[in-house]
Design an enzyme around this catalytic site. Structure first.
Site, PDB file in Angstrom:
ATOM      1  N   LYS A  28       0.834  -1.199   0.000  1.00 43.10           N
ATOM      2  CA  LYS A  28       0.000   0.000   0.000  1.00 43.10           C
ATOM      3  C   LYS A  28       0.872   1.253   0.000  1.00 43.10           C
ATOM      4  CE  LYS A  28      -3.804  -0.613   2.387  1.00 43.10           C
ATOM      5  NZ  LYS A  28      -4.413  -0.914   3.705  1.00 43.10           N
ATOM      6  N   ARG A 101      -3.186   3.072   8.680  1.00 43.05           N
ATOM      7  CA  ARG A 101      -3.486   1.843   7.938  1.00 43.05           C
ATOM      8  C   ARG A 101      -2.289   0.909   7.951  1.00 43.05           C
ATOM      9  NH1 ARG A 101      -4.654   4.581   2.195  1.00 43.05           N
ATOM     10  NH2 ARG A 101      -5.974   2.770   1.858  1.00 43.05           N
ATOM     11  N   GLY A 110      -6.292 -10.582   8.508  1.00 40.31           N
ATOM     12  CA  GLY A 110      -5.839 -10.734   9.892  1.00 40.31           C
ATOM     13  C   GLY A 110      -5.058  -9.526  10.358  1.00 40.31           C
ATOM     14  N   MET A 112      -4.412  -5.361  10.933  1.00 40.22           N
ATOM     15  CA  MET A 112      -5.278  -4.388  11.576  1.00 40.22           C
ATOM     16  C   MET A 112      -6.175  -3.657  10.588  1.00 40.22           C
ATOM     17  SD  MET A 112      -4.455  -1.105  13.870  1.00 40.22           S
ATOM     18  CE  MET A 112      -4.805  -0.015  12.512  1.00 40.22           C
ATOM     19  N   ARG A 373      -3.783  -1.319  -6.466  1.00 39.60           N
ATOM     20  CA  ARG A 373      -3.002  -2.563  -6.426  1.00 39.60           C
ATOM     21  C   ARG A 373      -3.460  -3.449  -7.576  1.00 39.60           C
ATOM     22  NH1 ARG A 373      -5.876  -4.867  -0.997  1.00 39.60           N
ATOM     23  NH2 ARG A 373      -7.977  -4.427  -1.698  1.00 39.60           N
ATOM     24  N   HIS A 491      -8.703 -43.718  -2.615  1.00 38.78           N
ATOM     25  CA  HIS A 491      -8.997 -44.297  -3.930  1.00 38.78           C
ATOM     26  C   HIS A 491      -9.895 -43.383  -4.735  1.00 38.78           C
ATOM     27  CE1 HIS A 491     -11.393 -46.743  -6.751  1.00 38.78           C
ATOM     28  NE2 HIS A 491     -10.219 -47.309  -6.985  1.00 38.78           N
ATOM     29  N   ARG A 597      -1.086 -47.916 -16.418  1.00 38.10           N
ATOM     30  CA  ARG A 597      -1.051 -48.978 -15.407  1.00 38.10           C
ATOM     31  C   ARG A 597      -1.881 -50.147 -15.922  1.00 38.10           C
ATOM     32  NH1 ARG A 597      -2.955 -44.370 -13.357  1.00 38.10           N
ATOM     33  NH2 ARG A 597      -1.781 -43.174 -11.829  1.00 38.10           N
ATOM     34  N   ARG A 653       3.488 -49.871 -17.967  1.00 34.96           N
ATOM     35  CA  ARG A 653       4.124 -50.510 -16.814  1.00 34.96           C
ATOM     36  C   ARG A 653       3.618 -51.931 -16.662  1.00 34.96           C
ATOM     37  NH1 ARG A 653       2.946 -48.055 -10.988  1.00 34.96           N
ATOM     38  NH2 ARG A 653       0.924 -49.014 -11.370  1.00 34.96           N
ATOM     39  N   GLU A 780      11.831 -45.865  -8.212  1.00 35.62           N
ATOM     40  CA  GLU A 780      10.915 -45.569  -7.103  1.00 35.62           C
ATOM     41  C   GLU A 780      11.394 -46.164  -5.784  1.00 35.62           C
ATOM     42  OE1 GLU A 780       7.113 -47.358  -8.099  1.00 35.62           O
ATOM     43  OE2 GLU A 780       8.124 -48.803  -9.386  1.00 35.62           O
ATOM     44  N   SER A 799      11.719 -43.569 -15.447  1.00 39.22           N
ATOM     45  CA  SER A 799      10.584 -42.726 -15.095  1.00 39.22           C
ATOM     46  C   SER A 799      10.534 -42.699 -13.566  1.00 39.22           C
ATOM     47  CB  SER A 799       9.306 -43.316 -15.671  1.00 39.22           C
ATOM     48  OG  SER A 799       8.209 -42.587 -15.196  1.00 39.22           O
ATOM     49  N   GLY A 801       9.043 -42.654 -10.289  1.00 37.86           N
ATOM     50  CA  GLY A 801       7.730 -42.890  -9.674  1.00 37.86           C
ATOM     51  C   GLY A 801       7.766 -42.236  -8.310  1.00 37.86           C
ATOM     52  N   THR A 802       7.462 -40.955  -8.278  1.00 36.46           N
ATOM     53  CA  THR A 802       7.720 -40.202  -7.045  1.00 36.46           C
ATOM     54  C   THR A 802       6.709 -40.486  -5.937  1.00 36.46           C
ATOM     55  OG1 THR A 802       6.670 -38.340  -8.185  1.00 36.46           O
ATOM     56  CG2 THR A 802       9.070 -38.341  -8.042  1.00 36.46           C
ATOM     57  N   ASN A 803       5.604 -41.147  -6.234  1.00 39.09           N
ATOM     58  CA  ASN A 803       4.703 -41.532  -5.139  1.00 39.09           C
ATOM     59  C   ASN A 803       5.404 -42.546  -4.238  1.00 39.09           C
ATOM     60  OD1 ASN A 803       2.823 -39.983  -6.399  1.00 39.09           O
ATOM     61  ND2 ASN A 803       1.550 -41.684  -7.104  1.00 39.09           N
ATOM     62  N   ASP A 804       5.852 -43.649  -4.853  1.00 33.87           N
ATOM     63  CA  ASP A 804       6.547 -44.664  -4.063  1.00 33.87           C
ATOM     64  C   ASP A 804       7.897 -44.154  -3.561  1.00 33.87           C
ATOM     65  OD1 ASP A 804       5.390 -47.172  -3.389  1.00 33.87           O
ATOM     66  OD2 ASP A 804       5.126 -47.562  -5.541  1.00 33.87           O
ATOM     67  N   CYS A 866       6.474 -39.617 -13.272  1.00 32.66           N
ATOM     68  CA  CYS A 866       5.077 -40.008 -13.472  1.00 32.66           C
ATOM     69  C   CYS A 866       4.288 -40.079 -12.172  1.00 32.66           C
ATOM     70  CB  CYS A 866       5.003 -41.348 -14.193  1.00 32.66           C
ATOM     71  SG  CYS A 866       5.698 -42.697 -13.245  1.00 32.66           S
ATOM     72  N   TYR A 886      10.532 -34.890 -19.711  1.00 35.30           N
ATOM     73  CA  TYR A 886       9.086 -34.662 -19.665  1.00 35.30           C
ATOM     74  C   TYR A 886       8.559 -34.873 -18.256  1.00 35.30           C
ATOM     75  CZ  TYR A 886       8.493 -39.746 -19.457  1.00 35.30           C
ATOM     76  OH  TYR A 886       8.543 -41.056 -19.071  1.00 35.30           O
TER      77      TYR A 886
HETATM   78  P1  ADP Z   1      -7.967  -2.257   3.428  1.00 36.46           P
HETATM   79  O1  ADP Z   1      -6.648  -2.905   3.492  1.00 36.46           O
HETATM   80  O2  ADP Z   1      -9.000  -2.992   4.215  1.00 36.46           O
HETATM   81  O3  ADP Z   1      -8.395  -1.911   2.058  1.00 36.46           O
HETATM   82  P2  ADP Z   1      -7.357   0.529   3.759  1.00 36.46           P
HETATM   83  O4  ADP Z   1      -6.205   0.904   4.588  1.00 36.46           O
HETATM   84  O5  ADP Z   1      -7.200   0.588   2.314  1.00 36.46           O
HETATM   85  O6  ADP Z   1      -7.829  -0.894   4.238  1.00 36.46           O
HETATM   86  O7  ADP Z   1      -8.557   1.451   4.187  1.00 36.46           O
HETATM   87  C1  ADP Z   1      -9.887   1.150   3.977  1.00 36.46           C
HETATM   88  C2  ADP Z   1     -10.646   2.349   3.481  1.00 36.46           C
HETATM   89  O8  ADP Z   1     -10.486   3.457   4.350  1.00 36.46           O
HETATM   90  C3  ADP Z   1     -10.155   2.872   2.145  1.00 36.46           C
HETATM   91  O9  ADP Z   1     -10.735   2.211   1.095  1.00 36.46           O
HETATM   92  C4  ADP Z   1     -10.618   4.298   2.175  1.00 36.46           C
HETATM   93  O10 ADP Z   1     -11.918   4.390   1.684  1.00 36.46           O
HETATM   94  C5  ADP Z   1     -10.594   4.637   3.614  1.00 36.46           C
HETATM   95  N1  ADP Z   1      -9.426   5.513   3.874  1.00 36.46           N
HETATM   96  C6  ADP Z   1      -8.177   5.159   4.195  1.00 36.46           C
HETATM   97  N2  ADP Z   1      -7.386   6.237   4.324  1.00 36.46           N
HETATM   98  C7  ADP Z   1      -8.173   7.311   4.099  1.00 36.46           C
HETATM   99  C8  ADP Z   1      -7.940   8.714   4.075  1.00 36.46           C
HETATM  100  N3  ADP Z   1      -6.752   9.222   4.308  1.00 36.46           N
HETATM  101  N4  ADP Z   1      -8.982   9.506   3.784  1.00 36.46           N
HETATM  102  C9  ADP Z   1     -10.204   8.977   3.528  1.00 36.46           C
HETATM  103  N5  ADP Z   1     -10.483   7.689   3.535  1.00 36.46           N
HETATM  104  C10 ADP Z   1      -9.477   6.835   3.820  1.00 36.46           C
HETATM  105 MG    MG Z   2      -7.768  -0.779   0.888  1.00 30.98          MG
HETATM  106 MG    MG Z   3      -9.062  -3.726   6.109  1.00 29.57          MG
END
Ligand code: ADP
Ligand code: MG
Ligand code: MG
Length: 907
Positions: A28, A101, A110, A112, A373, A491, A597, A653, A780, A799, A801-804, A866, A886
């Site tokens: 990001k 962010r 997972g 924040m 992205r 199987h 086989r 085989r 194998e 050939s 036979g990487t399973n065995d 194989c 191959y």
């Molecule tokens: P995620 O990884 O879940 O996409 P982001 O860090 O991209 O999280 O933030 C989620 C949303 O928060 C963004 O899509 C945007 O709409 C809003 N956001 C983040 N930073 C700003 C900012 N500086 N001003 C306004 N909105 C923001």
């Molecule tokens: Mg985002």
């Molecule tokens: Mg998020």
């Protein structure tokens, strides 16, 4: 000494970082910097590097703050200057609020959640209200801040069975006042909510909500770093092999406000369609909203383009008039901001040369970009986008190929559920995704009945506790297979993958009553003939019929395959036992068979009786008589297969499994066998007993059968050579490669080779034909790899036979490893299940050694693999590096292997 730089600022068309600094700045942060550099409007801010995350984990909060303080203060100062606002304003300037962010190298669930509007407090809310002339917006921002900060940083969350305590407060007011939407709140309501929210925080955490913006900021920064080590994040890293040292960056960025009223909005967009790949800008937005409202589903988001909006309305059954009035597109509602957004999306895609996933906010008609992205996409979109960009001259052929994820290609090779149909289907349970694709059909519980029903034109799903070789034909006839027991290498799973048939295995909730012909899943009872649908790509089991659609293999998919052909060094063969499978594989581009086989043919129809007769015969003469019948059948099998792969090498085989696999276990079946073969049941029982082995995998099997019963080898060699001669006589070009299994010593090979060559000589003379054939072996057993130089003095091909080979190198029984392998992977003892992904350090070393030693005495030695690994991309890449000629895999993995082989050669 130059101090290590820990903070990288961006804003106003300048940036200290750039796109290729993703390791240091996270994905990001690197892209926020890059967007500044190419003149895309981005709110100013700064990125704290991923290295600081590691420092924080080692040194703790106080030391980290000390190291960072100066640079962060400078970062805020620069941001204040660019945005003309003040962090902690006392009224002298517009208050600067920021978002905080997380952002790792790769996007990671997972991590924040984002905190917006940080810097807000009782002073700032009033100043912002006054200076913006919009108190509603200011108080809305305040309540959002307490809610997010309270949740993400201070840990206020719903307890089990409870609703989110903040949402509860808002709902109380909505209900009391009869509001429909969050946008109905008045300033007074919002002030009230802010007070209630503060109380919630105090009640739940025992702490006052922090009022000092700097305390807020450091709290949020630490929370981002802490989220790197949450259980969820650690688990995800383990699964995806992401090293702990990578760390996450923190992005602090000036807020722009999509909640300033009806000339403000926020949204997400894709430069192309992520589902289909169509080159059409699309996305969703909400007027007068902030941040994640769009994805959170509080209000129905609207479409960005007119075209998208019209398509959406049609699908929802909304009239054009209603659409234009109630759900106008951004293009219609804010034409200027839309135009700018459209230009920016075009610029970003051309800059990154890939489909972009964008986040934006419009504040009072002014556009700001908040993220870009490379967008995630379906397999269909992956293929289409790359090929269209190639045709447009935007990327080159190698890039187009490298953009493909081989494993994903699998999605395209099998039927899938209709998008609309699956939405209304109900998931009954989940098993293992044993063989991909979607299937729908009526339930049958017996393989022979599956065949019968299918013969009458019924679509069926075969449901069994588990399957056995006798069920083969029923499995073939069924649309899909569901088993209650068995893992990914059971199987049912292995056979289904080979057939390219959808299979869900090990669905433990499925309880079958074969007598009553019913099954129950978590209390739901289904009977024979009821409709059932299964998804072998996800393991999901649905009740009812769900329509499927067939795969589309020409077009862009075909072009990807042509490119793979152009750039590969290795070629791909298939593992196939029938002309039908061979043909499918050939259509997918397989050039030959790497493993046929022969024993699978013995289960077809009445053949099992000939082999049982042979097994029962105690004398050579009796065996020969039974073998004669088998010869006829095998010859015609081989003719079929060699014909289907005419012109390409076909590795056949010789008999491999222990003989007990062909004899029945139960008393009734044994009686049936005795009657059918006209012997005393006692004799059958004794035979079965004598064939019993403690460790069949290490027992009387492979070439050991051919050594003890040379007449079996003779018969099979004769069947193969006669088939080849017959085809030759028809003007075809068969190329059999006769493979001796389970060699551990050169002498074993020699003894079997002698028989084969003698018979081959005889047959060719008898038929007056000359056949182009090879005699080689399967590597194998570890000893075979270790002594490959001795074996290669005789063998014309190896050939692997990487399973065995995996089984014997690790000393894991394939049939029993299911009990501990998952735990081994979870504990990190093994990175992957070595039966799915070739284990390169140990097993791979034996393969390398086998190749080197083999080629050291026989430069022309043909080398292939194989095992099940032949279709797994990282294993294919290993085979390329090791110099194999191959890889061979099941028919439906052929395209995947072809792509992976080409990629390995390009990389
Ligand atoms: P995620 O990884 O879940 O996409 P982001 O860090 O991209 O999280 O933030 C989620 C949303 O928060 C963004 O899509 C945007 O709409 C809003 N956001 C983040 N930073 C700003 C900012 N500086 N001003 C306004 N909105 C923001
Ligand atoms: Mg985002
Ligand atoms: Mg998020």
């Amino acid at each position: 000494m130059i101090e290590k730089k820990r903070v990288f600022t961006f804003g106003n068309g300048k940036a200290e970082g750039k796109a290729d600094m993703r390791n240091l700045l996270g994905g990001k942060g690197a892209n926020l910097a890059e967007m500044n550099l190419i003149g895309v409007p981005v709110p100013a801010g700064f990125t704290i590097t991923t290295e600081v995350c590691t420092e924080y984990n080692q040194l703790g909060k106080d030391k980290m703050v000390e190291l960072l303080k100066k640079e962060v203060e400078e970062g805020i100062k620069k941001t204040e200057e660019v945005m003309n606002a003040k962090f902690g304003s006392k009224g002298e300037a517009f208050p600067l609020l920021v978002s905080v962010r997380s952002g790792a190298r790769v996007s990671m669930p997972g991590m924040m959640n984002t905190v917006l509007n940080l810097g807000m407090n009782d002073d700032a809310v009033k100043i912002l209200a006054e200076k913006s002339g919009n108190p509603r917006f200011s108080w809305d921002s305040y309540r959002r801040f307490i809610q997010m900060y309270g949740d993400v940083v201070m840990g206020v969350e719903a307890e089990k069975g409870e609703h989110d305590p903040f949402e509860v407060e808002m709902d109380k007011i909505k209900e009391a006042k009869g509001y429909q939407s969050d946008t109905d709140f008045t300033v007074e309501d919002l002030q009230n909510i802010v007070e209630q929210f503060k109380k919630v925080v105090k009640q739940r955490t025992g702490n006052e909500f922090p009022t000092n913006p700097w305390d807020q900021l450091w709290g949020a920064v630490c929370a981002v770093f802490d989220s790197w080590n949450t259980e969820r994040a650690i688990l995800y890293r383990q699964l995806e092999n992401i090293p702990e040292e990578w760390g996450t960056a923190v992005n602090v960025q000036a807020m722009v406000y999509g909640n300033m009223g009806d000339s403000s909005a926020t949204g997400v967009a894709f430069t192309r369609n992520a589902a289909t790949g169509e080159n059409l800008f699309n996305g969703e937005y909400l007027i007068n909203a902030q941040g994640e409202d769009v994805v959170a589903g509080v209000r129905t988001p609207q479409q960005i383009t007119i075209e998208g909006s019209k398509r959406w309305a049609e699908m929802q059954g909304i009239s054009e008039q209603e659409r234009a009035e109630k759900y106008p597109s951004l293009e219609e509602a804010m034409p200027e901001a839309y135009n700018e957004l459209n230009q920016v999306q075009d610029k970003l895609e051309k800059h990154y040369l890939d489909m972009q996933d964008l986040e934006f906010t419009i504040q009072d008609n002014k556009l700001w970009m908040l993220q870009t992205r490379n967008g995630k996409r379906t397999a269909a979109a992956m293929v289409r986008i790359a090929m269209e960009m190639l045709e447009a001259g935007e990327i080159d052929e190698k890039t187009a190929l490298l953009r493909q994820d081989p494993n994903k290609l699998d999605e395209l090779l099998h039927p899938v559920f209709e998008e609309e149909a699956i939405k209304s289907a109900h998931v009954l349970t989940k098993g293992l995704p044993a063989s991909p694709g979607a299937a729908t059909g009526r339930i049958v519980f017996f393989a022979d009945e599956a065949e019968e029903w299918a013969g009458k034109g019924e679509q069926v799903v075969l449901v069994r506790t588990e399957t056995s070789p006798e069920d083969l034909r029923g499995m073939h006839a069924a649309e899909g297979i569901l088993t209650a027991r068995g893992g990914m290498t059971s199987h049912a799973a292995v056979v289904a993958r080979g057939m390219g048939k959808c299979c869900v295995s090990g669905a433990g909730d499925v309880k079958i009553d074969y007598k009553k012909r019913t099954m129950t899943i978590k209390g739901v009872t289904l009977k024979e003939g009821d409709w059932l649908s299964i998804n072998g790509s996800t393991g999901e089991v649905y009740n009812d019929k769900v329509e499927t659609i067939a795969p589309e293999l020409s077009g862009n998919f075909g072009k990807i395959m042509d490119l793979s052909e152009k750039y590969t060094r290795m070629y791909v063969r298939t593992n196939a036992d029938t002309p039908h499978d061979a043909k499918i594989a050939r259509d997918f581009g397989a050039k030959g068979i790497g493993l046929c086989r022969t024993e699978h043919m013995f289960f077809e129809g009445d053949r099992i009786w000939s082999i049982r007769e042979m097994i029962l015969a105690n004398k050579e003469a009796g065996r020969k008589k039974a073998l004669k019948k088998l010869l006829e059948m095998q010859r015609s099998d081989f003719e079929g297969i060699l014909e289907a792969m005419d012109g390409f090498g076909v590795t056949i085989r010789l008999l491999d499994p222990p003989l007990h696999e062909f004899t029945p276990e139960g008393a009734t079946a044994q009686t049936e066998m005795a009657e059918k073969l006209k012997v005393d049941v006692k004799e059958v029982r004794e035979k079965v007993h004598s064939l019993h082995e403690f460790n069949p995998m290490l027992g009387h099997r492979g070439c050991r059968l051919g050594i003890t019963y040379p007449e079996i080898t003779e018969m099979q060699a004769r069947a193969i050579m006669e088939a080849a001669c017959n085809l030759k006589a028809k003007g075809l070009n068969p190329k059999p490669e006769i493979m001796i299994p389970l060699i551990g010593t050169a002498k074993e090979f020699q003894l079997q080779e002698e028989i084969i060559r003698r018979v081959a000589e005889e047959v060719q003379k008898e038929k007056n034909q000359k056949v182009d054939f090879l005699v080689g072996t399967m590597i194998e057993i570890p000893r075979a790899a270790l002594t490959a130089n001795e074996i290669a003095q005789h063998a014309e091909f190896f050939s692997f036979g990487t399973n065995d080979l995996t089984q014997m190198t690790f000393g894991y029984s394939r049939d029993d490893a299911g009990k501990f392998l998952p735990i081994y992977v979870k504990k990190g003892i093994l990175k992957h299940d070595p039966f799915q992904v070739l284990e390169q350090t140990g097993v791979g070393q034996l393969v390398e050694m086998g190749c080197q030693k083999g080629r050291s005495v026989n430069a022309n030695l043909k080398l292939g693999i194989c095992g099940e690994h032949g279709g797994e991309p990282s294993s294919v890449e290993f085979c390329h590096r090791t110099g194999l000629d191959y890889v061979s895999c099941s028919p439906f993995r052929v395209p995947i292997a072809r792509l992976a082989a080409a990629q390995a050669n390009i990389r």
